[in-house]
Design a protein around this motif. Structure first.
Motif, PDB file in Angstrom:
ATOM      1  N   TRP A   1       2.655   9.361  10.514  1.00 55.35           N
ATOM      2  CA  TRP A   1       2.116   8.051  10.156  1.00 55.35           C
ATOM      3  C   TRP A   1       0.595   8.138  10.077  1.00 55.35           C
ATOM      4  CZ3 TRP A   1      -1.046   5.036  13.473  1.00 55.35           C
ATOM      5  CH2 TRP A   1      -1.263   5.596  14.734  1.00 55.35           C
ATOM      6  N   GLY A   2      -0.026   7.152   9.445  1.00 57.51           N
ATOM      7  CA  GLY A   2      -1.479   7.154   9.365  1.00 57.51           C
ATOM      8  C   GLY A   2      -2.001   5.951   8.610  1.00 57.51           C
ATOM      9  N   LYS A   3      -3.275   5.653   8.796  1.00 60.51           N
ATOM     10  CA  LYS A   3      -3.902   4.540   8.093  1.00 60.51           C
ATOM     11  C   LYS A   3      -4.203   4.969   6.663  1.00 60.51           C
ATOM     12  CE  LYS A   3      -8.590   5.628   9.721  1.00 60.51           C
ATOM     13  NZ  LYS A   3      -9.752   5.124  10.483  1.00 60.51           N
ATOM     14  N   GLN A   4      -4.145   4.007   5.738  1.00 58.30           N
ATOM     15  CA  GLN A   4      -4.361   4.289   4.329  1.00 58.30           C
ATOM     16  C   GLN A   4      -5.782   3.978   3.878  1.00 58.30           C
ATOM     17  OE1 GLN A   4      -1.470   5.692   2.426  1.00 58.30           O
ATOM     18  NE2 GLN A   4      -1.336   5.999   4.635  1.00 58.30           N
ATOM     19  N   ILE A   5      -6.435   3.014   4.540  1.00 62.30           N
ATOM     20  CA  ILE A   5      -7.806   2.648   4.184  1.00 62.30           C
ATOM     21  C   ILE A   5      -8.743   3.391   5.132  1.00 62.30           C
ATOM     22  CG2 ILE A   5      -9.451   0.765   3.904  1.00 62.30           C
ATOM     23  CD1 ILE A   5      -7.079  -1.106   3.437  1.00 62.30           C
ATOM     24  N   GLN A   6      -9.530   4.311   4.588  1.00 60.81           N
ATOM     25  CA  GLN A   6     -10.326   5.191   5.435  1.00 60.81           C
ATOM     26  C   GLN A   6     -11.427   4.427   6.177  1.00 60.81           C
ATOM     27  OE1 GLN A   6     -10.092   5.453   2.099  1.00 60.81           O
ATOM     28  NE2 GLN A   6      -8.707   7.182   1.760  1.00 60.81           N
ATOM     29  N   GLU A   7     -12.157   3.592   5.435  1.00 66.44           N
ATOM     30  CA  GLU A   7     -13.241   2.825   6.034  1.00 66.44           C
ATOM     31  C   GLU A   7     -12.968   1.345   5.808  1.00 66.44           C
ATOM     32  OE1 GLU A   7     -17.100   4.138   4.845  1.00 66.44           O
ATOM     33  OE2 GLU A   7     -16.549   6.254   4.948  1.00 66.44           O
ATOM     34  N   ALA A   8     -12.140   0.791   6.660  1.00 69.20           N
ATOM     35  CA  ALA A   8     -11.720  -0.593   6.486  1.00 69.20           C
ATOM     36  C   ALA A   8     -12.857  -1.551   6.814  1.00 69.20           C
ATOM     37  CB  ALA A   8     -10.517  -0.890   7.369  1.00 69.20           C
ATOM     38  N   ARG A   9     -12.942  -2.618   6.025  1.00 73.87           N
ATOM     39  CA  ARG A   9     -13.870  -3.702   6.324  1.00 73.87           C
ATOM     40  C   ARG A   9     -13.120  -4.781   7.089  1.00 73.87           C
ATOM     41  NH1 ARG A   9     -18.339  -3.905   2.895  1.00 73.87           N
ATOM     42  NH2 ARG A   9     -18.930  -1.779   2.297  1.00 73.87           N
ATOM     43  N   ARG A  10     -13.843  -5.801   7.516  1.00 75.68           N
ATOM     44  CA  ARG A  10     -13.209  -6.813   8.359  1.00 75.68           C
ATOM     45  C   ARG A  10     -12.579  -7.925   7.516  1.00 75.68           C
ATOM     46  NH1 ARG A  10     -13.599  -5.409  13.198  1.00 75.68           N
ATOM     47  NH2 ARG A  10     -12.701  -7.328  13.967  1.00 75.68           N
ATOM     48  N   TYR A  11     -11.581  -7.538   6.720  1.00 74.08           N
ATOM     49  CA  TYR A  11     -10.786  -8.503   5.971  1.00 74.08           C
ATOM     50  C   TYR A  11      -9.460  -8.694   6.696  1.00 74.08           C
ATOM     51  CZ  TYR A  11     -14.051  -7.167   2.250  1.00 74.08           C
ATOM     52  OH  TYR A  11     -15.170  -6.902   1.520  1.00 74.08           O
ATOM     53  N   PRO A  12      -9.056  -9.931   6.957  1.00 71.31           N
ATOM     54  CA  PRO A  12      -7.825 -10.160   7.735  1.00 71.31           C
ATOM     55  C   PRO A  12      -6.561 -10.083   6.890  1.00 71.31           C
ATOM     56  CG  PRO A  12      -8.877 -12.250   7.239  1.00 71.31           C
ATOM     57  CD  PRO A  12      -9.784 -11.195   6.678  1.00 71.31           C
ATOM     58  N   LEU A  13      -6.170  -8.880   6.497  1.00 75.19           N
ATOM     59  CA  LEU A  13      -4.930  -8.699   5.735  1.00 75.19           C
ATOM     60  C   LEU A  13      -3.734  -9.141   6.572  1.00 75.19           C
ATOM     61  CD1 LEU A  13      -5.659  -5.109   4.368  1.00 75.19           C
ATOM     62  CD2 LEU A  13      -5.880  -7.252   3.102  1.00 75.19           C
ATOM     63  N   ASP A  14      -2.765  -9.793   5.930  1.00 71.17           N
ATOM     64  CA  ASP A  14      -1.575 -10.173   6.695  1.00 71.17           C
ATOM     65  C   ASP A  14      -0.285 -10.154   5.882  1.00 71.17           C
ATOM     66  OD1 ASP A  14      -1.917 -12.407   5.144  1.00 71.17           O
ATOM     67  OD2 ASP A  14      -2.126 -13.816   6.794  1.00 71.17           O
ATOM     68  N   GLN A  15      -0.326  -9.603   4.664  1.00 69.76           N
ATOM     69  CA  GLN A  15       0.891  -9.461   3.865  1.00 69.76           C
ATOM     70  C   GLN A  15       0.819  -8.169   3.069  1.00 69.76           C
ATOM     71  OE1 GLN A  15       3.726 -11.939   3.394  1.00 69.76           O
ATOM     72  NE2 GLN A  15       2.830 -12.117   5.431  1.00 69.76           N
ATOM     73  N   VAL A  16       1.965  -7.524   2.879  1.00 68.01           N
ATOM     74  CA  VAL A  16       2.061  -6.352   2.020  1.00 68.01           C
ATOM     75  C   VAL A  16       3.298  -6.504   1.149  1.00 68.01           C
ATOM     76  CG1 VAL A  16       3.356  -5.002   3.751  1.00 68.01           C
ATOM     77  CG2 VAL A  16       2.078  -3.816   1.944  1.00 68.01           C
ATOM     78  N   ALA A  17       3.212  -6.050  -0.102  1.00 67.35           N
ATOM     79  CA  ALA A  17       4.343  -6.094  -1.026  1.00 67.35           C
ATOM     80  C   ALA A  17       4.370  -4.801  -1.824  1.00 67.35           C
ATOM     81  CB  ALA A  17       4.236  -7.294  -1.966  1.00 67.35           C
ATOM     82  N   LEU A  18       5.576  -4.289  -2.100  1.00 68.56           N
ATOM     83  CA  LEU A  18       5.766  -3.066  -2.873  1.00 68.56           C
ATOM     84  C   LEU A  18       6.436  -3.415  -4.184  1.00 68.56           C
ATOM     85  CD1 LEU A  18       7.224  -0.735  -0.083  1.00 68.56           C
ATOM     86  CD2 LEU A  18       4.827  -1.237  -0.590  1.00 68.56           C
ATOM     87  N   ASP A  19       5.781  -3.074  -5.292  1.00 67.10           N
ATOM     88  CA  ASP A  19       6.391  -3.309  -6.595  1.00 67.10           C
ATOM     89  C   ASP A  19       7.412  -2.206  -6.870  1.00 67.10           C
ATOM     90  OD1 ASP A  19       7.014  -4.274  -9.078  1.00 67.10           O
ATOM     91  OD2 ASP A  19       4.977  -4.209  -9.873  1.00 67.10           O
ATOM     92  N   THR A  20       8.357  -2.499  -7.738  1.00 62.51           N
ATOM     93  CA  THR A  20       9.377  -1.519  -8.085  1.00 62.51           C
ATOM     94  C   THR A  20       8.791  -0.342  -8.858  1.00 62.51           C
ATOM     95  OG1 THR A  20       9.897  -3.008  -9.926  1.00 62.51           O
ATOM     96  CG2 THR A  20      11.371  -3.057  -8.037  1.00 62.51           C
ATOM     97  N   ASN A  21       7.562  -0.492  -9.411  1.00 68.85           N
ATOM     98  CA  ASN A  21       6.920   0.612 -10.115  1.00 68.85           C
ATOM     99  C   ASN A  21       6.091   1.498  -9.189  1.00 68.85           C
ATOM    100  OD1 ASN A  21       4.616  -0.833  -9.540  1.00 68.85           O
ATOM    101  ND2 ASN A  21       4.239  -1.493 -11.647  1.00 68.85           N
ATOM    102  N   GLY A  22       6.094   1.197  -7.887  1.00 68.35           N
ATOM    103  CA  GLY A  22       5.390   2.011  -6.913  1.00 68.35           C
ATOM    104  C   GLY A  22       4.056   1.465  -6.456  1.00 68.35           C
ATOM    105  N   ASP A  23       3.529   0.441  -7.121  1.00 67.13           N
ATOM    106  CA  ASP A  23       2.250  -0.141  -6.709  1.00 67.13           C
ATOM    107  C   ASP A  23       2.390  -0.900  -5.392  1.00 67.13           C
ATOM    108  OD1 ASP A  23       0.800   0.848  -8.818  1.00 67.13           O
ATOM    109  OD2 ASP A  23       1.066  -0.934 -10.076  1.00 67.13           O
ATOM    110  N   ILE A  24       1.302  -0.909  -4.631  1.00 68.70           N
ATOM    111  CA  ILE A  24       1.267  -1.584  -3.337  1.00 68.70           C
ATOM    112  C   ILE A  24       0.217  -2.678  -3.381  1.00 68.70           C
ATOM    113  CG2 ILE A  24       0.894  -1.293  -0.851  1.00 68.70           C
ATOM    114  CD1 ILE A  24       1.550   1.706  -1.294  1.00 68.70           C
ATOM    115  N   TYR A  25       0.575  -3.867  -2.902  1.00 67.46           N
ATOM    116  CA  TYR A  25      -0.336  -5.007  -2.909  1.00 67.46           C
ATOM    117  C   TYR A  25      -0.486  -5.562  -1.499  1.00 67.46           C
ATOM    118  CZ  TYR A  25       0.129  -4.739  -7.939  1.00 67.46           C
ATOM    119  OH  TYR A  25       0.110  -4.279  -9.234  1.00 67.46           O
ATOM    120  N   MET A  26      -1.673  -6.089  -1.246  1.00 70.29           N
ATOM    121  CA  MET A  26      -1.973  -6.678   0.054  1.00 70.29           C
ATOM    122  C   MET A  26      -2.526  -8.081  -0.179  1.00 70.29           C
ATOM    123  SD  MET A  26      -3.903  -3.300   1.573  1.00 70.29           S
ATOM    124  CE  MET A  26      -4.903  -3.222   0.094  1.00 70.29           C
ATOM    125  N   MET A  27      -2.263  -8.975   0.765  1.00 66.80           N
ATOM    126  CA  MET A  27      -2.733 -10.349   0.616  1.00 66.80           C
ATOM    127  C   MET A  27      -3.347 -10.851   1.911  1.00 66.80           C
ATOM    128  SD  MET A  27      -0.755 -13.759  -0.828  1.00 66.80           S
ATOM    129  CE  MET A  27       0.517 -13.884   0.417  1.00 66.80           C
TER     130      MET A  27
END
Length: 364
Positions: A204-230
């Motif tokens: 396992w591991g983090k994907q964002i190397q240098e994360a900023r202080r944005y309060p992400l709280d949702q993730v979605a995976l498209d069927t084409n492989g793209d990843i989205y965060m909200m």
């Protein structure tokens, strides 16, 4: 920060604020029998699993068949399903001493096996093969801030494989194949991040190397492989109601360069399918119970968005191969096509026996 777990009983490794362990003691289990109709409803008849706070149903979206298959004592926190296993996680946020764990049923079985998880309070889950990925609802204070425990459990062997801690609180989990993705909240020392875990190897591991202080709280995976965060309305601040696409090739990662869209206020959750995103709008403060257009359909390529009217309050959604299915708080189902228009009414289904809705899973 990637770690590979070793198959050595009771091995504990402490590194980078995380704890890894393999537990060989099998927890006590109870069996909850189900009748033959419920068995058939799960394995053959239904194409949906639905839940309110304490009951699980199997339903068919076309015939409107609906069968209650499980009654729980503690509130249901999640549903995970494959063709071989059905897993229902439960815990009571108001009673720390009450049972917490999961109900598991194998295909063609006439019962659910009830397994406690004393080491964590199961909030989110993902199931691949015989391995169940679980995240805790509770945070643990450690040096460096608050951490959340996650774990892997082997359903076939009935044993724990691994547990570890991640910084912050786990806010959303989505899986595809052997990989599971989850976003974490900010804490005093660590920024919100997107994580990826291999449920078979334990890496396992983090994907964002240098994360900023944005309060992400949702993730979605498209069927084409793209990843989205909200960043949804769940965390109210100036960044709320925004969607970003994860770009794995960008290093260091800058979230704002991958901005996709502003959603309308009260964005609650999102489901991606074939380059489109369905966004549920739901005011968690209960100030605006009835939004006129509580659904938004976003084209992830053109970034054009339409807003859809529906006379129900959406709480959860999933997707078939070519359309979304939305569950309302009153138990109504709404179906949204990929090419829906703002003037087109939603196809609606009301199932007999389902008076309230909280969670929905399409049986893929």
């Amino acid at each position: 920060m990637k770690k590979r777990f070793l198959w050595i009983p009771l091995l504990l490794l402490i590194a980078a604020g995380a704890v890894y362990g393999i537990m060989t003691v099998k927890p006590a289990k109870r069996v909850t029998p189900i009748d033959p109709e419920a068995t058939q409803a799960i394995d053959e008849t239904g194409d949906l699993l639905l839940a309110d706070d304490f009951q699980l149903y199997s339903a068919n979206s076309k015939s409107r068949f609906c069968k209650k298959i499980l009654q729980t004592v503690q509130p249901i926190s999640g549903i995970s399903y494959t063709s071989e296993h059905t897993v229902i996680t439960v815990y009571n946020p108001e009673d720390s001493k009450a049972f917490k764990g999961f109900y598991m049923r194998d295909k063609q079985s006439d019962s659910f096996v009830q397994t406690p998880t004393p080491q964590l309070t199961p909030r989110f889950s993902y199931l691949f093969g015989d391995v169940l990925f679980l995240t805790s609802a509770d945070k643990t204070a450690q040096k460096g801030g608050e951490f959340t425990k996650v774990a892997l459990y082997d359903l076939k062997e009935h044993k724990w494989l691994k547990e570890w801690f991640v910084p912050g609180g786990v806010e959303s989990v989505k899986g595809s194949g052997k990989y599971v993705y989850f976003v974490t909240s900010n804490n005093a020392e660590t920024s919100s991040n997107l994580y990826k875990a291999d449920v078979l190897s334990g890496e396992w591991g983090k994907q964002i190397q240098e994360a900023r202080r944005y309060p992400l709280d949702q993730v979605a995976l498209d069927t084409n492989g793209d990843i989205y965060m909200m960043i949804s309305q769940r965390t109210k601040n100036e960044w709320s109601n925004k969607i970003y696409r994860f770009n794995p090739g960008q290093n260091p990662y800058e979230l704002t360069k991958n901005f996709v869209s502003n959603t309308r206020p009260y964005s609650y959750s999102m489901t991606a399918l074939q380059g489109k995103m369905l966004i549920l709008l739901h005011d968690v403060t209960n100030t605006n119970m009835e939004l006129e257009k509580p659904l938004s359909l976003l084209n992830l390529k053109s970034r054009k968005q339409i807003h859809l009217a529906w006379d129900h309050r959406p709480v959860d959604a999933d997707a078939f191969a070519d359309e979304y299915v939305v569950l309302a708080e009153d138990g109504t189902l709404g179906f949204v096509g990929l090419n829906a228009t703002a003037d087109e009414p939603l196809r609606e289904v009301k199932l007999d026996g389902l008076a309230a809705g909280k969670r929905i899973v399409v049986k893929k």
